[in-house]
Design a protein around this motif. Structure first.
Motif, PDB file in Angstrom:
ATOM      1  N   LYS A   1       8.321   4.015   3.420  1.00  0.00           N
ATOM      2  CA  LYS A   1       6.894   4.097   3.755  1.00  0.00           C
ATOM      3  C   LYS A   1       6.544   5.456   4.334  1.00  0.00           C
ATOM      4  CE  LYS A   1       4.771   0.385   4.753  1.00  0.00           C
ATOM      5  NZ  LYS A   1       4.224  -0.848   5.369  1.00  0.00           N
TER       6      LYS A   1
ATOM      7  N   VAL B   1      11.725  -1.013  -5.787  1.00  0.00           N
ATOM      8  CA  VAL B   1      10.724  -1.942  -5.279  1.00  0.00           C
ATOM      9  C   VAL B   1      10.050  -1.282  -4.079  1.00  0.00           C
ATOM     10  CG1 VAL B   1      10.301  -4.209  -4.263  1.00  0.00           C
ATOM     11  CG2 VAL B   1      12.012  -3.946  -6.083  1.00  0.00           C
TER      12      VAL B   1
ATOM     13  N   PRO C   1       7.572  -0.648  -0.710  1.00  0.00           N
ATOM     14  CA  PRO C   1       7.239  -1.430   0.486  1.00  0.00           C
ATOM     15  C   PRO C   1       5.982  -2.267   0.256  1.00  0.00           C
ATOM     16  CG  PRO C   1       7.730   0.858   1.061  1.00  0.00           C
ATOM     17  CD  PRO C   1       7.667   0.793  -0.429  1.00  0.00           C
ATOM     18  N   ARG C   2       5.919  -3.425   0.872  1.00  0.00           N
ATOM     19  CA  ARG C   2       4.784  -4.334   0.694  1.00  0.00           C
ATOM     20  C   ARG C   2       3.465  -3.623   1.049  1.00  0.00           C
ATOM     21  NH1 ARG C   2       4.204  -9.835   0.423  1.00  0.00           N
ATOM     22  NH2 ARG C   2       6.440 -10.118   0.818  1.00  0.00           N
ATOM     23  N   GLY C   3       2.511  -3.716   0.130  1.00  0.00           N
ATOM     24  CA  GLY C   3       1.194  -3.155   0.369  1.00  0.00           C
ATOM     25  C   GLY C   3       1.071  -1.663   0.131  1.00  0.00           C
TER      26      GLY C   3
END
Length: 256
Positions: A6, A182, A184-186
């Protein structure tokens, strides 16, 4: 970067924007930092190796302080060498602020970082190329040839030889390579900056009008007249005047 995605990926976007605006402001290039572009994050190469990088599509110009369109050179937006130097310095500073600089091998900052810039005309080919990757993952199903006995065979493109080749990996190595891409979420991997941002004060329609206007004006003043200008005589010899060339005005001159 793999362990601090991130922060590192965010720095890629942020430092790219800062470096581009700094160079675009230079009158040798564009002359304004009010640029606009879209950027897309990719983290993979053809063999699923870890290779984080950004793709950018940048219109050739910027807006002036009084909202007039300024065109860049047709063959150049900014030079890549100073862009590399500025971006690297800003990225290093961002890593220091994030407390990650001590985790990075100092040799990284001595290497040449790759920045490639190409003029692509009207840009449809670049948008078409980039659009294929916007919503894809690191590998599509049609590249996987077989899955047998814990071994996966898939196609990848050898960029140097411009031909497709086969690669085989055991299942765990294939999964390892795939999962490192993959996000990071969001995390937003496609971002729009400047006048291409949806929150821009000027709409894209208004900017199209400004670009069309400046091109119409250029066409009006650079239309090549007939070589002879009938009806206009030289005040000294009395013969018809001949068109020779346009004289570029001094920088202090302003139309009107």
């Amino acid at each position: 970067m793999r362990s601090h995605q991130k922060q590192a990926y965010g720095a890629l976007f942020l430092c790219t924007n800062k470096a581009l605006k700094k160079l675009a402001q230079d009158k040798r290039f564009v002359g304004s930092d009010r640029i606009g572009y879209l950027a897309g994050l990719h983290t993979w190469g053809g063999m699923l190796q870890y290779h984080p990088h950004l793709h950018l599509v940048i219109p050739g110009g910027a807006l002036s302080d009084n909202n007039q369109w300024i065109s860049s050179r047709q063959d150049l937006f900014v030079h890549t060498k100073p862009l590399e130097i500025i971006f690297k310095a800003k990225f290093k500073d961002a890593m220091k602020k994030a407390g990650l600089l001590v985790k990075i091998d100092p040799a990284v900052w001595k290497k040449q970082w790759v920045i490639d810039s190409q003029a692509v005309g009207q840009g449809q080919n670049s948008l078409r190329y980039l659009s294929r990757y916007v919503f894809r993952v690191a590998i599509s199903n049609n590249r996987i040839k077989s899955i047998e006995n814990g071994v996966i065979e898939f196609l990848y493109k050898d960029r140097e030889k411009n031909k497709w080749k086969n690669m085989t990996l055991d299942a765990m190595e294939f999964i390892r390579r795939f999962l490192q891409h993959v996000l990071p979420r969001g995390f937003m991997k496609i971002r729009h900056y400047g006048f291409l941002n949806p929150n821009s004060a000027l709409s894209i329609e208004k900017i199209r009008e400004l670009i069309s206007l400046i091109h119409d004006i250029i066409a009006l003043f650079t239309e090549i007249p007939e070589r002879e200008i009938p009806g206009i005589k030289c005040s000294h010899c009395g013969h018809d005047l001949n068109f020779m060339f346009f004289v570029k005005p001094e920088p202090r001159c302003r139309p009107g």
